[in-house]
Design a protein around this motif. Structure first.
Motif, PDB file in Angstrom:
ATOM      1  N   ILE A  30       0.823  -1.190  -0.067  1.00 12.87           N
ATOM      2  CA  ILE A  30      -0.155  -0.121  -0.051  1.00 12.87           C
ATOM      3  C   ILE A  30       0.747   1.280  -0.033  1.00 12.87           C
ATOM      4  O   ILE A  30       0.179   2.305   0.184  1.00 12.87           O
ATOM      5  N   THR A  31       2.147   1.443  -0.102  1.00 15.18           N
ATOM      6  CA  THR A  31       2.984   2.278  -0.105  1.00 15.18           C
ATOM      7  C   THR A  31       2.605   3.162  -1.323  1.00 15.18           C
ATOM      8  O   THR A  31       2.319   2.682  -2.330  1.00 15.18           O
ATOM      9  N   GLY A  32       2.469   4.429  -1.077  1.00 12.12           N
ATOM     10  CA  GLY A  32       2.245   5.246  -2.058  1.00 12.12           C
ATOM     11  C   GLY A  32       1.472   6.716  -1.555  1.00 12.12           C
ATOM     12  O   GLY A  32       1.429   6.851  -0.505  1.00 12.12           O
ATOM     13  N   VAL A  33       0.998   7.385  -2.520  1.00 14.58           N
ATOM     14  CA  VAL A  33       0.461   8.739  -2.263  1.00 14.58           C
ATOM     15  C   VAL A  33      -1.231   8.712  -2.377  1.00 14.58           C
ATOM     16  O   VAL A  33      -1.418   8.346  -3.396  1.00 14.58           O
ATOM     17  N   TYR A  34      -1.864   9.176  -1.394  1.00 11.93           N
ATOM     18  CA  TYR A  34      -3.622   9.041  -1.587  1.00 11.93           C
ATOM     19  C   TYR A  34      -3.834  10.447  -1.766  1.00 11.93           C
ATOM     20  O   TYR A  34      -3.640  11.078  -0.709  1.00 11.93           O
ATOM     21  N   ASN A  53       8.669   2.207   5.532  1.00  9.47           N
ATOM     22  CA  ASN A  53       9.052   1.919   6.807  1.00  9.47           C
ATOM     23  C   ASN A  53       7.903   1.900   7.778  1.00  9.47           C
ATOM     24  O   ASN A  53       8.391   1.837   9.106  1.00  9.47           O
ATOM     25  N   HIS A  54       6.723   1.600   7.302  1.00  8.81           N
ATOM     26  CA  HIS A  54       5.511   1.743   8.243  1.00  8.81           C
ATOM     27  C   HIS A  54       5.304   3.024   8.877  1.00  8.81           C
ATOM     28  O   HIS A  54       4.709   3.131   9.892  1.00  8.81           O
ATOM     29  N   LYS A  55       5.800   4.233   8.163  1.00  9.75           N
ATOM     30  CA  LYS A  55       5.277   5.659   8.699  1.00  9.75           C
ATOM     31  C   LYS A  55       4.485   6.068   7.688  1.00  9.75           C
ATOM     32  O   LYS A  55       4.493   5.643   6.617  1.00  9.75           O
ATOM     33  N   PHE A  56       3.760   7.073   8.182  1.00  6.67           N
ATOM     34  CA  PHE A  56       2.865   7.976   7.211  1.00  6.67           C
ATOM     35  C   PHE A  56       2.772   9.428   7.675  1.00  6.67           C
ATOM     36  O   PHE A  56       3.077   9.807   8.730  1.00  6.67           O
ATOM     37  N   VAL A  57       2.477   9.869   6.726  1.00  8.51           N
ATOM     38  CA  VAL A  57       2.273  11.631   6.937  1.00  8.51           C
ATOM     39  C   VAL A  57       1.067  11.857   6.126  1.00  8.51           C
ATOM     40  O   VAL A  57       0.754  11.522   5.097  1.00  8.51           O
ATOM     41  N   VAL A  58       0.181  12.884   6.985  1.00 12.14           N
ATOM     42  CA  VAL A  58      -1.120  13.203   6.496  1.00 12.14           C
ATOM     43  C   VAL A  58      -0.636  14.776   6.485  1.00 12.14           C
ATOM     44  O   VAL A  58      -0.528  15.325   7.248  1.00 12.14           O
ATOM     45  N   THR A  59      -0.597  15.316   5.147  1.00  9.05           N
ATOM     46  CA  THR A  59      -0.700  16.899   4.970  1.00  9.05           C
ATOM     47  C   THR A  59      -1.795  17.471   4.934  1.00  9.05           C
ATOM     48  O   THR A  59      -3.126  17.054   4.113  1.00  9.05           O
ATOM     49  N   PHE A  61      -3.907  21.693   5.234  1.00  6.19           N
ATOM     50  CA  PHE A  61      -3.535  23.234   5.079  1.00  6.19           C
ATOM     51  C   PHE A  61      -3.217  23.722   6.691  1.00  6.19           C
ATOM     52  O   PHE A  61      -3.781  23.501   7.678  1.00  6.19           O
ATOM     53  N   GLY A  62      -2.115  24.260   6.790  1.00  9.48           N
ATOM     54  CA  GLY A  62      -1.278  24.523   7.934  1.00  9.48           C
ATOM     55  C   GLY A  62      -0.684  23.718   8.795  1.00  9.48           C
ATOM     56  O   GLY A  62      -0.098  23.815   9.974  1.00  9.48           O
ATOM     57  N   GLY A  63      -0.489  22.253   8.373  1.00  6.74           N
ATOM     58  CA  GLY A  63       0.289  21.438   9.147  1.00  6.74           C
ATOM     59  C   GLY A  63       0.171  20.206   8.823  1.00  6.74           C
ATOM     60  O   GLY A  63      -0.074  19.769   7.437  1.00  6.74           O
ATOM     61  N   ALA A  64       0.656  19.126   9.596  1.00  6.66           N
ATOM     62  CA  ALA A  64       0.643  17.526   9.119  1.00  6.66           C
ATOM     63  C   ALA A  64       0.608  16.893  10.351  1.00  6.66           C
ATOM     64  O   ALA A  64       0.872  17.104  11.585  1.00  6.66           O
ATOM     65  N   VAL A  65       0.191  15.696  10.168  1.00  6.57           N
ATOM     66  CA  VAL A  65      -0.003  14.312  11.184  1.00  6.57           C
ATOM     67  C   VAL A  65       0.902  13.313  10.844  1.00  6.57           C
ATOM     68  O   VAL A  65       0.849  12.845   9.692  1.00  6.57           O
ATOM     69  N   THR A  66       1.868  12.846  11.557  1.00  8.99           N
ATOM     70  CA  THR A  66       2.721  11.652  11.461  1.00  8.99           C
ATOM     71  C   THR A  66       2.408  10.596  12.274  1.00  8.99           C
ATOM     72  O   THR A  66       1.829  10.904  13.409  1.00  8.99           O
ATOM     73  N   GLY A  67       3.008   9.331  11.742  1.00 10.00           N
ATOM     74  CA  GLY A  67       2.539   8.235  12.707  1.00 10.00           C
ATOM     75  C   GLY A  67       3.113   6.972  12.117  1.00 10.00           C
ATOM     76  O   GLY A  67       3.784   6.971  11.124  1.00 10.00           O
ATOM     77  N   SER A  68       2.405   5.869  12.464  1.00 12.68           N
ATOM     78  CA  SER A  68       2.811   4.495  12.129  1.00 12.68           C
ATOM     79  C   SER A  68       1.819   3.850  11.367  1.00 12.68           C
ATOM     80  O   SER A  68       0.612   3.931  11.989  1.00 12.68           O
ATOM     81  N   TRP A  69       1.675   2.732  10.405  1.00  9.61           N
ATOM     82  CA  TRP A  69       0.603   2.204  10.014  1.00  9.61           C
ATOM     83  C   TRP A  69       1.029   0.400  10.159  1.00  9.61           C
ATOM     84  O   TRP A  69       2.087   0.186  10.075  1.00  9.61           O
ATOM     85  N   SER A  70      -0.057  -0.269  10.059  1.00  9.40           N
ATOM     86  CA  SER A  70       0.048  -1.594  10.020  1.00  9.40           C
ATOM     87  C   SER A  70      -1.244  -2.302   9.427  1.00  9.40           C
ATOM     88  O   SER A  70      -2.175  -1.730   9.338  1.00  9.40           O
ATOM     89  N   ILE A  71      -0.955  -3.259   8.864  1.00  7.13           N
ATOM     90  CA  ILE A  71      -2.098  -4.218   8.382  1.00  7.13           C
ATOM     91  C   ILE A  71      -2.778  -5.239   8.946  1.00  7.13           C
ATOM     92  O   ILE A  71      -1.958  -5.962   9.654  1.00  7.13           O
ATOM     93  N   LEU A  72      -4.110  -5.051   9.258  1.00  4.86           N
ATOM     94  CA  LEU A  72      -4.679  -6.067  10.216  1.00  4.86           C
ATOM     95  C   LEU A  72      -5.577  -6.940   9.338  1.00  4.86           C
ATOM     96  O   LEU A  72      -6.021  -6.379   8.491  1.00  4.86           O
ATOM     97  N   ALA A 238       8.342  12.321   8.710  1.00  9.89           N
ATOM     98  CA  ALA A 238       7.782  11.119   8.911  1.00  9.89           C
ATOM     99  C   ALA A 238       9.042  10.711  10.419  1.00  9.89           C
ATOM    100  O   ALA A 238       8.629  10.151  11.167  1.00  9.89           O
ATOM    101  N   ALA A 239      10.038  11.099   9.960  1.00 11.78           N
ATOM    102  CA  ALA A 239      11.292  10.473  10.635  1.00 11.78           C
ATOM    103  C   ALA A 239      11.679  11.475  12.090  1.00 11.78           C
ATOM    104  O   ALA A 239      12.244  10.980  12.901  1.00 11.78           O
TER     105      ALA A 239
END
Length: 334
Positions: A30-34, A53-59, A61-72, A238-239
């Motif tokens: 699922i790595t990619g840009v959505y 590397n199982h990290k993600f970034v949501v961009t 307006f005005g900021g971003a959220v970072t974190g980790s992802w896993s498949i269930l 992300a890092a």
């Protein structure tokens, strides 16, 4: 819909997705840009970068959220935002333009009922002032309040909105955060970090090389760029550690994500302004030009705010000065 109802609705959707995932094949790449623009994403994002590397970034307006992802269960993705341990963070700097006064930029303080007080470290029941009126709306930006003196100590606390306003209905006391201004800063950026915005995971279903964040709409996957400034910035974001020790803003409170301290080809530190200056584009005095149309977006003057250490975090009953610093309500509702 209350935050709690939204949370239970998310859990219900997750259970439905997990049931539909049972028996599926091996996990997909699922790595990619959505593209998440206008699709009701829980983070309100415009772009989701899912990294190898199982990290993600949501961009957004005005900021971003970072974190980790896993498949269930093969085709359900759990995105867990990185979180701070504190509800309040405060950063400060010296601003000679303010003299013996001080000011605070309040970032996110309207997400719940929030309170501030000064020189309350010895009080058994600290007296704190509302930052915003109850149930604020029709927001503007930024929210900056000027105070007559430079505080030696400041305290913050909060209450969730969903509880009643009478003393009988109010919840148990929450923690009071106390910060010591040992450096005698007089210009501050204060953050309020809510649990629902900061810690709750969100979920998506993998199907046909897309991510479904609800039952009807999907975000198609595009290949991650292999190089370039944009993807390098995303990977660095992300890092980055969630332990912030400083933040940088322009004079009009747009956060700067450039590494201006290391970019000596374009930036230099001006001690007289206590600021980093993009000497190729700076126009003398523009940090005071509030009526300039592009003032907010121009990143040519950057101030560094240093972290104030939390000296105490203890559950206390507070007394409330009900008159808020900011009264924010739509005119027709007043």
């Amino acid at each position: 819909m209350t935050p709690m109802k939204k949370y239970y609705k998310s859990l219900l959707l997750l259970n439905i997705l997990l049931c539909s995932a049972a028996g599926s094949g091996k996990a997909q790449d699922i790595t990619g840009v959505y593209d998440r623009s206008h699709r009701g994403d829980p983070q309100g994002g415009s772009g989701l970068f899912v990294l190898e590397n199982h990290k993600f970034v949501v961009t957004f307006f005005g900021g971003a959220v970072t974190g980790s992802w896993s498949i269930l269960k093969g085709n359900i993705v759990e995105f867990k935002p990185a979180s701070f341990n504190e509800r309040f963070k405060v950063f400060g700097r010296h601003n000679k333009d303010l003299g013996d006064s001080s000011r605070i930029f309040f970032n996110g303080f309207y997400d719940e009922q929030t309170f501030i007080g000064f020189e309350q470290q010895k009080a058994v029941k600290p007296l704190l002032t509302r930052v915003f009126n109850p149930s604020p709306n029709c927001f503007s930006f930024p929210f900056v309040y000027k105070f007559a003196a430079v505080p030696r100590q400041m305290a913050f606390s909060d209450r969730p909105f969903e509880y009643g306003q009478t003393e009988k209905d109010r919840p148990a006391p929450r923690a009071v955060y106390e910060f010591s201004n040992t450096e005698q800063y007089n210009d501050f950026v204060a953050y309020y970090i809510t649990e629902r915005n900061n810690k709750r995971p969100f979920y998506a279903k993998i199907k046909d090389n897309k991510l479904y964040f609800n039952e009807k709409e999907a975000a198609a996957r595009r290949t991650l760029p292999k190089n370039g400034e944009d993807i390098e910035f995303i990977r660095n974001l992300a890092a980055a550690s969630q332990e912030l020790h400083s933040v940088m803003y322009n004079p009009f409170y747009k956060e700067c994500n450039e590494d201006v301290e290391k970019d000596t080809l374009n930036w230099k530190f001006d001690a007289s302004k206590n600021a980093y200056i993009d000497f190729n584009n700076y126009q003398q005095g523009e940090e005071y030009q509030h009526d300039r149309q592009d003032a907010f977006n121009r990143m040519v003057v950057v101030y560094k705010f240093e972290e104030l250490k939390t000296i105490s975090r203890a559950v206390k009953t507070i007394a409330v000065q009900e008159k808020p610093l900011f009264f924010v309500k739509c005119r027709e509702e007043r």
